[in-house]
Design a protein around this motif. Structure first.
Motif, PDB file in Angstrom:
ATOM      1  N   GLU A  18     -47.268  33.818   6.977  1.00 29.21           N
ATOM      2  CA  GLU A  18     -48.230  32.887   6.386  1.00 29.21           C
ATOM      3  C   GLU A  18     -49.596  33.129   7.013  1.00 29.21           C
ATOM      4  O   GLU A  18     -49.701  33.335   8.222  1.00 29.21           O
ATOM      5  CB  GLU A  18     -47.791  31.438   6.636  1.00 29.21           C
ATOM      6  N   PHE A  19     -50.633  33.133   6.173  1.00 27.38           N
ATOM      7  CA  PHE A  19     -51.997  33.353   6.637  1.00 27.38           C
ATOM      8  C   PHE A  19     -52.902  32.273   6.081  1.00 27.38           C
ATOM      9  O   PHE A  19     -52.735  31.839   4.936  1.00 27.38           O
ATOM     10  CB  PHE A  19     -52.527  34.712   6.150  1.00 27.38           C
ATOM     11  N   ASN A  20     -53.903  31.879   6.880  1.00 26.60           N
ATOM     12  CA  ASN A  20     -54.929  31.002   6.320  1.00 26.60           C
ATOM     13  C   ASN A  20     -55.939  31.886   5.588  1.00 26.60           C
ATOM     14  O   ASN A  20     -55.819  33.109   5.584  1.00 26.60           O
ATOM     15  CB  ASN A  20     -55.568  30.143   7.422  1.00 26.60           C
ATOM     16  N   GLU A  21     -56.944  31.283   4.979  1.00 28.41           N
ATOM     17  CA  GLU A  21     -57.908  32.029   4.158  1.00 28.41           C
ATOM     18  C   GLU A  21     -58.614  33.129   4.960  1.00 28.41           C
ATOM     19  O   GLU A  21     -58.778  34.252   4.478  1.00 28.41           O
ATOM     20  CB  GLU A  21     -58.943  31.075   3.551  1.00 28.41           C
ATOM     21  N   GLU A  22     -59.018  32.815   6.186  1.00 27.50           N
ATOM     22  CA  GLU A  22     -59.727  33.787   7.023  1.00 27.50           C
ATOM     23  C   GLU A  22     -58.812  34.964   7.378  1.00 27.50           C
ATOM     24  O   GLU A  22     -59.219  36.120   7.321  1.00 27.50           O
ATOM     25  CB  GLU A  22     -60.238  33.101   8.302  1.00 27.50           C
ATOM     26  N   GLU A  23     -57.577  34.654   7.730  1.00 25.41           N
ATOM     27  CA  GLU A  23     -56.621  35.708   8.079  1.00 25.41           C
ATOM     28  C   GLU A  23     -56.294  36.583   6.869  1.00 25.41           C
ATOM     29  O   GLU A  23     -56.155  37.799   7.001  1.00 25.41           O
ATOM     30  CB  GLU A  23     -55.336  35.100   8.649  1.00 25.41           C
ATOM     31  N   GLU A  24     -56.181  35.957   5.691  1.00 22.42           N
ATOM     32  CA  GLU A  24     -55.927  36.729   4.471  1.00 22.42           C
ATOM     33  C   GLU A  24     -57.026  37.758   4.248  1.00 22.42           C
ATOM     34  O   GLU A  24     -56.756  38.916   3.935  1.00 22.42           O
ATOM     35  CB  GLU A  24     -55.843  35.803   3.254  1.00 22.42           C
ATOM     36  N   LYS A  25     -58.269  37.318   4.420  1.00 22.40           N
ATOM     37  CA  LYS A  25     -59.407  38.211   4.234  1.00 22.40           C
ATOM     38  C   LYS A  25     -59.344  39.383   5.219  1.00 22.40           C
ATOM     39  O   LYS A  25     -59.547  40.535   4.845  1.00 22.40           O
ATOM     40  CB  LYS A  25     -60.705  37.431   4.414  1.00 22.40           C
ATOM     41  N   GLU A  26     -59.014  39.079   6.489  1.00 23.85           N
ATOM     42  CA  GLU A  26     -58.923  40.129   7.508  1.00 23.85           C
ATOM     43  C   GLU A  26     -57.794  41.112   7.200  1.00 23.85           C
ATOM     44  O   GLU A  26     -57.963  42.327   7.353  1.00 23.85           O
ATOM     45  CB  GLU A  26     -58.694  39.506   8.883  1.00 23.85           C
ATOM     46  N   VAL A  27     -56.646  40.597   6.759  1.00 24.79           N
ATOM     47  CA  VAL A  27     -55.505  41.463   6.441  1.00 24.79           C
ATOM     48  C   VAL A  27     -55.845  42.380   5.272  1.00 24.79           C
ATOM     49  O   VAL A  27     -55.560  43.582   5.305  1.00 24.79           O
ATOM     50  CB  VAL A  27     -54.242  40.623   6.142  1.00 24.79           C
ATOM     51  N   ILE A  28     -56.482  41.838   4.246  1.00 27.90           N
ATOM     52  CA  ILE A  28     -56.868  42.647   3.085  1.00 27.90           C
ATOM     53  C   ILE A  28     -57.852  43.735   3.497  1.00 27.90           C
ATOM     54  O   ILE A  28     -57.711  44.898   3.098  1.00 27.90           O
ATOM     55  CB  ILE A  28     -57.442  41.753   1.970  1.00 27.90           C
ATOM     56  N   GLU A  29     -58.830  43.401   4.331  1.00 29.33           N
ATOM     57  CA  GLU A  29     -59.803  44.397   4.792  1.00 29.33           C
ATOM     58  C   GLU A  29     -59.115  45.493   5.605  1.00 29.33           C
ATOM     59  O   GLU A  29     -59.417  46.682   5.451  1.00 29.33           O
ATOM     60  CB  GLU A  29     -60.901  43.725   5.614  1.00 29.33           C
TER      61      GLU A  29
END
Length: 95
Positions: A18-29
């Protein structure tokens, strides 16, 4: 290759992450950077290069498979913390 948010969420769900919005962005990058690097590898000229399957000479170091008598079921159950009839009771790990 650009990773879509839906794809990242699907893979995260499969991995039970599970990721919050900020973590999702970092994972995608980070995934985008990895895929870009992999695309750069496709530009390498590998003509005439032999395929390396395993750089080390390995031998089978396993022991002989000898058939032996199994432990007595009573002895096994006596060593288990909890049992039910002929079964060992373990904590549930799958939802």
């Amino acid at each position: 290759m650009r990773v879509k948010k839906e794809e990242m969420k699907y893979v995260a769900q499969l991995a039970k992450l599970e990721f919050n919005e900020e973590e999702e962005k970092e994972v995608i990058e980070e995934l985008d950077r990895m895929f870009k690097y992999m695309e750069n590898l496709n530009e390498l000229n590998t003509d005439g290069v032999n395929i390396t399957i395993n750089p080390y000479c390995m031998e089978n170091k396993f022991r002989e498979d000898n058939v032996e008598e199994s432990m007595d079921i009573k002895e096994v159950l006596d060593n288990s913390p909890q049992n039910l009839k002929e079964y060992i009771v373990v904590p549930q790990v799958i939802e």
